[in-house]
Write a protein that holds these residues in place. Structure first.
Motif, PDB file in Angstrom:
ATOM      1  N   PRO A  72      11.105   6.698  10.234  1.00  0.00           N
ATOM      2  CA  PRO A  72      10.061   5.743  10.584  1.00  0.00           C
ATOM      3  C   PRO A  72      10.310   4.403   9.899  1.00  0.00           C
ATOM      4  O   PRO A  72      11.001   4.334   8.877  1.00  0.00           O
ATOM      5  N   PHE A  73       9.739   3.336  10.466  1.00  0.00           N
ATOM      6  CA  PHE A  73       9.871   2.018   9.836  1.00  0.00           C
ATOM      7  C   PHE A  73       9.306   2.036   8.418  1.00  0.00           C
ATOM      8  O   PHE A  73       9.864   1.445   7.507  1.00  0.00           O
ATOM      9  N   VAL A  74       8.169   2.699   8.260  1.00  0.00           N
ATOM     10  CA  VAL A  74       7.512   2.763   6.958  1.00  0.00           C
ATOM     11  C   VAL A  74       7.322   4.223   6.594  1.00  0.00           C
ATOM     12  O   VAL A  74       6.740   4.994   7.358  1.00  0.00           O
ATOM     13  N   THR A  75       7.810   4.601   5.440  1.00  0.00           N
ATOM     14  CA  THR A  75       7.716   5.984   4.990  1.00  0.00           C
ATOM     15  C   THR A  75       6.466   6.167   4.137  1.00  0.00           C
ATOM     16  O   THR A  75       5.884   5.194   3.640  1.00  0.00           O
ATOM     17  N   PRO A  76       6.033   7.412   3.909  1.00  0.00           N
ATOM     18  CA  PRO A  76       4.897   7.642   3.010  1.00  0.00           C
ATOM     19  C   PRO A  76       5.121   7.055   1.621  1.00  0.00           C
ATOM     20  O   PRO A  76       4.164   6.653   0.957  1.00  0.00           O
ATOM     21  N   ALA A  77       6.375   7.013   1.184  1.00  0.00           N
ATOM     22  CA  ALA A  77       6.665   6.454  -0.138  1.00  0.00           C
ATOM     23  C   ALA A  77       6.241   4.998  -0.239  1.00  0.00           C
ATOM     24  O   ALA A  77       5.840   4.528  -1.306  1.00  0.00           O
ATOM     25  N   PHE A  78       6.326   4.281   0.878  1.00  0.00           N
ATOM     26  CA  PHE A  78       5.904   2.876   0.896  1.00  0.00           C
ATOM     27  C   PHE A  78       4.433   2.770   0.498  1.00  0.00           C
ATOM     28  O   PHE A  78       4.043   1.874  -0.245  1.00  0.00           O
ATOM     29  N   PHE A  79       3.623   3.714   0.980  1.00  0.00           N
ATOM     30  CA  PHE A  79       2.185   3.675   0.709  1.00  0.00           C
ATOM     31  C   PHE A  79       1.823   4.309  -0.636  1.00  0.00           C
ATOM     32  O   PHE A  79       0.646   4.290  -1.010  1.00  0.00           O
ATOM     33  N   ARG A  80       2.809   4.865  -1.319  1.00  0.00           N
ATOM     34  CA  ARG A  80       2.549   5.390  -2.657  1.00  0.00           C
ATOM     35  C   ARG A  80       2.810   4.358  -3.750  1.00  0.00           C
ATOM     36  O   ARG A  80       2.656   4.664  -4.942  1.00  0.00           O
ATOM     37  N   ASN A  81       3.202   3.155  -3.345  1.00  0.00           N
ATOM     38  CA  ASN A  81       3.399   2.054  -4.282  1.00  0.00           C
ATOM     39  C   ASN A  81       2.025   1.526  -4.698  1.00  0.00           C
ATOM     40  O   ASN A  81       1.395   0.753  -3.977  1.00  0.00           O
ATOM     41  N   VAL A  82       1.549   1.948  -5.863  1.00  0.00           N
ATOM     42  CA  VAL A  82       0.185   1.634  -6.289  1.00  0.00           C
ATOM     43  C   VAL A  82      -0.007   0.128  -6.461  1.00  0.00           C
ATOM     44  O   VAL A  82      -1.056  -0.422  -6.087  1.00  0.00           O
ATOM     45  N   VAL A  85     -18.499 -10.798   0.402  1.00  0.00           N
ATOM     46  CA  VAL A  85     -17.183 -10.182   0.603  1.00  0.00           C
ATOM     47  C   VAL A  85     -16.127 -10.903  -0.227  1.00  0.00           C
ATOM     48  O   VAL A  85     -15.276 -10.269  -0.872  1.00  0.00           O
ATOM     49  N   LEU A  86     -16.176 -12.232  -0.237  1.00  0.00           N
ATOM     50  CA  LEU A  86     -15.213 -13.015  -1.018  1.00  0.00           C
ATOM     51  C   LEU A  86     -15.399 -12.786  -2.520  1.00  0.00           C
ATOM     52  O   LEU A  86     -14.412 -12.709  -3.268  1.00  0.00           O
ATOM     53  N   ALA A  87     -16.653 -12.673  -2.960  1.00  0.00           N
ATOM     54  CA  ALA A  87     -16.915 -12.398  -4.379  1.00  0.00           C
ATOM     55  C   ALA A  87     -16.339 -11.046  -4.776  1.00  0.00           C
ATOM     56  O   ALA A  87     -15.789 -10.884  -5.877  1.00  0.00           O
ATOM     57  N   LEU A  88     -16.457 -10.064  -3.877  1.00  0.00           N
ATOM     58  CA  LEU A  88     -15.859  -8.757  -4.144  1.00  0.00           C
ATOM     59  C   LEU A  88     -14.348  -8.884  -4.301  1.00  0.00           C
ATOM     60  O   LEU A  88     -13.744  -8.213  -5.154  1.00  0.00           O
ATOM     61  N   GLY A  89     -13.726  -9.748  -3.502  1.00  0.00           N
ATOM     62  CA  GLY A  89     -12.290  -9.977  -3.622  1.00  0.00           C
ATOM     63  C   GLY A  89     -11.901 -10.490  -4.999  1.00  0.00           C
ATOM     64  O   GLY A  89     -10.905 -10.048  -5.589  1.00  0.00           O
ATOM     65  N   VAL A  90     -12.679 -11.425  -5.540  1.00  0.00           N
ATOM     66  CA  VAL A  90     -12.393 -11.964  -6.874  1.00  0.00           C
ATOM     67  C   VAL A  90     -12.549 -10.874  -7.932  1.00  0.00           C
ATOM     68  O   VAL A  90     -11.727 -10.747  -8.852  1.00  0.00           O
ATOM     69  N   VAL A  91     -13.600 -10.075  -7.811  1.00  0.00           N
ATOM     70  CA  VAL A  91     -13.835  -9.003  -8.780  1.00  0.00           C
ATOM     71  C   VAL A  91     -12.688  -7.990  -8.750  1.00  0.00           C
ATOM     72  O   VAL A  91     -12.185  -7.572  -9.809  1.00  0.00           O
ATOM     73  N   VAL A  92     -12.268  -7.588  -7.554  1.00  0.00           N
ATOM     74  CA  VAL A  92     -11.166  -6.629  -7.431  1.00  0.00           C
ATOM     75  C   VAL A  92      -9.890  -7.193  -8.035  1.00  0.00           C
ATOM     76  O   VAL A  92      -9.134  -6.482  -8.707  1.00  0.00           O
ATOM     77  N   TYR A  93      -9.645  -8.488  -7.818  1.00  0.00           N
ATOM     78  CA  TYR A  93      -8.441  -9.103  -8.384  1.00  0.00           C
ATOM     79  C   TYR A  93      -8.488  -9.082  -9.911  1.00  0.00           C
ATOM     80  O   TYR A  93      -7.479  -8.781 -10.572  1.00  0.00           O
ATOM     81  N   LEU A  94      -9.629  -9.401 -10.487  1.00  0.00           N
ATOM     82  CA  LEU A  94      -9.748  -9.396 -11.948  1.00  0.00           C
ATOM     83  C   LEU A  94      -9.513  -8.002 -12.520  1.00  0.00           C
ATOM     84  O   LEU A  94      -8.969  -7.849 -13.612  1.00  0.00           O
ATOM     85  N   ILE A  95      -9.908  -6.979 -11.779  1.00  0.00           N
ATOM     86  CA  ILE A  95      -9.716  -5.594 -12.231  1.00  0.00           C
ATOM     87  C   ILE A  95      -8.254  -5.155 -12.107  1.00  0.00           C
ATOM     88  O   ILE A  95      -7.712  -4.495 -12.993  1.00  0.00           O
ATOM     89  N   PHE A  96      -7.595  -5.556 -10.998  1.00  0.00           N
ATOM     90  CA  PHE A  96      -6.257  -5.045 -10.682  1.00  0.00           C
ATOM     91  C   PHE A  96      -5.108  -5.919 -11.171  1.00  0.00           C
ATOM     92  O   PHE A  96      -3.956  -5.468 -11.164  1.00  0.00           O
ATOM     93  N   ARG A  97      -5.352  -7.147 -11.578  1.00  0.00           N
ATOM     94  CA  ARG A  97      -4.244  -8.096 -11.754  1.00  0.00           C
ATOM     95  C   ARG A  97      -3.224  -7.662 -12.816  1.00  0.00           C
ATOM     96  O   ARG A  97      -2.021  -7.911 -12.640  1.00  0.00           O
ATOM     97  N   LYS A  98      -3.644  -7.037 -13.890  1.00  0.00           N
ATOM     98  CA  LYS A  98      -2.674  -6.606 -14.900  1.00  0.00           C
ATOM     99  C   LYS A  98      -1.700  -5.586 -14.320  1.00  0.00           C
ATOM    100  O   LYS A  98      -0.502  -5.634 -14.604  1.00  0.00           O
ATOM    101  N   LYS A  99      -2.205  -4.684 -13.504  1.00  0.00           N
ATOM    102  CA  LYS A  99      -1.347  -3.670 -12.895  1.00  0.00           C
ATOM    103  C   LYS A  99      -0.432  -4.302 -11.843  1.00  0.00           C
ATOM    104  O   LYS A  99       0.754  -3.950 -11.755  1.00  0.00           O
TER     105      LYS A  99
END
Length: 471
Positions: A260-270, A451-465
């Motif tokens: 397939p063009f995209v394998t399950p491993a592609f979606f396991r990239n956290v 919705v946009l505010a949620l985007g900022v919050v999610v970014y602040l939580i995930f950005r280090k990872k």
């Protein structure tokens, strides 16, 4: 750890040679022009889809004129971007430009010389969208694979500036043609066929790793997206059930298929999952601002579409200027600060418009300028961050999925907000004391800001990872 604009997916050691870089620049300029002319139609029809829906006798389904072509946009983005890892860009561009020309001519002839119909409009827009996006996807693949690292963010910035410029021209043209004949919007991108000889000269004859990969599962994915958007337009639960079944089928297929063009491993990239979720949130309201302001101008201020476009076109000019400068801005303040700043500007634009809905259309235009300044700044650092979570061999598929998520979530957003807007939902009252149509639009703008505010919050939580490996 650094947060610079020049780190885009590949290290400096993997920089390309001068001949390849020159070829890339020579191809990127005409691709950008084609992308601008093609996207112009999307933005033009996005502004006037309610008028078109009324003219074809289907005002309740008018948002499908934007939503369904946007789904196709996401699908072909994925196809073109993914094929960019395997096959010749020359072939992709040729097929795309011919399809764009066919869609342009069909849309004009079928709806100008004959009785216009909702599905002839949608069919023509689908063909145009499928054709024009070859330029956008090829642009991003060329910029990612064949351009020097020091130029990547600059050309990403030019890309988002080109998008905003096309939006400005599209809004202005739609406002002008709405009083004459909106059918002429179809003809604008037809001239792009004349760029084909130049692109055949500059694009690489071969591309990718030469491995074959199956893409038949894309039909299931495309259908799943389509039924999901139709569900939000018609609110029939059987459409949602079909969508879920198709998505499950897609997941089963890629887990069993040999190539397939995209394998399950592609979606396991956290890291990639975290980054791509930001695109879904920040671009959920991507197609909403123009129809919102057109409706507010008409229902609250008694303005024509032409008058509205004369105001909000300046917000797209602001986005163009900021987008052009985004490479320099990101280089100075870093990707993380740029994304947070852009998100906050987008929130202020939506929430400010909701709270100041009675303050005059000039004030609302200033709020639109604030939103689009954020949108113009957002694209370059966000896309660079997402692609930075992938290997270079996955860059084409990464570009494709980025565009897929961006356009599918945007199409779902306009289907939801467009339906609520047309039904004058949430019109009982608002925070600013408005009633009727003004209350409905104010509340919808507040929802978009949430919705946009949620985007900022999610970014602040995930950005280090997200930046844990690259930076």
């Amino acid at each position: 750890m650094t947060d610079t604009a020049t780190t885009v997916g590949t290290p400096a050691a993997d920089d390309v040679d001068e001949a390849t870089n020159k070829m890339a620049v020579g191809a990127l300029i005409p691709l950008l022009i084609i992308f601008i002319l093609g996207t112009l139609c999307l933005q033009g029809f996005n502004l006037v889809f309610q008028q078109v829906g009324a003219d074809v006798g289907a005002p309740g389904q008018a948002s499908l004129i934007t939503a369904l072509p946007s789904i196709v946009l996401g699908i072909v983005c994925f196809i073109y971007g993914s094929l960019g890892d395997f096959v010749s860009l020359r072939k992709l561009v040729t097929v795309g430009l011919v399809t764009l020309l066919i869609g342009s001519l069909f849309g004009f002839i079928a709806n100008y010389f004959f009785q216009p119909h909702l599905w002839t409009v949608i069919t023509a827009r689908v063909l145009q969208t499928a054709g024009e996006q070859v330029a956008g996807s090829a642009y991003l693949v060329v910029a990612t694979k064949y351009l020097r690292n020091s130029l990547k963010v600059i050309f990403f910035g030019l890309f988002t500036a080109g998008y905003q410029l096309s939006a400005a021209i599209g809004v202005f043209a739609a406002g002008l043609l709405s009083s004459l004949s909106w059918q002429f919007l179809f003809l604008i991108p037809s001239v792009t066929i004349f760029f084909l000889p130049l692109l055949l000269k500059n694009l690489p004859a071969k591309n990718g790793n030469g491995k074959k990969s199956r893409c038949s599962w894309l039909h299931g994915l495309r259908s799943g997206d389509s039924f999901l958007t139709l569900f939000f337009s018609y609110m029939n639960w059987w459409l949602l059930l079909i969508s879920i079944v198709l998505f499950v089928g897609f997941a089963v297929y890629i887990s069993k298929a040999k190539a397939p063009f995209v394998t399950p491993a592609f979606f396991r990239n956290v890291r990639w999952i975290m980054a791509i979720s930001l695109i879904a949130l920040f671009y959920f309201v991507n197609y909403c601002i123009s129809p919102f302001f057109n409706a507010i101008g008409h229902d609250v201020y008694g303005m024509s579409t032409g008058q509205v476009s004369a105001y909000i076109v300046w917000s797209f000019v602001v986005a163009t200027v900021v987008g052009t400068s985004s490479g320099a801005i990101v280089g100075r303040i870093g990707r993380q600060t740029a994304i947070i700043t852009a998100g906050c500007l987008m929130i202020i634009g939506f929430v400010g418009s909701a709270l100041l809905i009675y303050s005059g259309f000039l004030v609302l235009t200033l709020m639109a300028c604030v939103f689009y300044a954020g949108a113009g700044l957002m694209y370059s650092p966000l896309i660079a961050s997402v692609l930075g979570t992938l290997s270079k061999s996955e860059s084409g598929r990464g570009v494709g999925i980025n565009d897929l998520v961006m356009n599918v979530t945007g199409s779902i957003g306009i289907a939801i907000f467009g339906g609520l807007m047309g039904a004058k939902a949430l019109s009982g009252g608002s925070l600013v004391g408005a009633t009727g149509a003004a209350a409905s639009y104010s509340n919808l703008l507040l929802m978009g800001g949430g919705v946009l505010a949620l985007g900022v919050v999610v970014y602040l939580i995930f950005r280090k990872k997200i930046y844990s490996v690259v930076e």
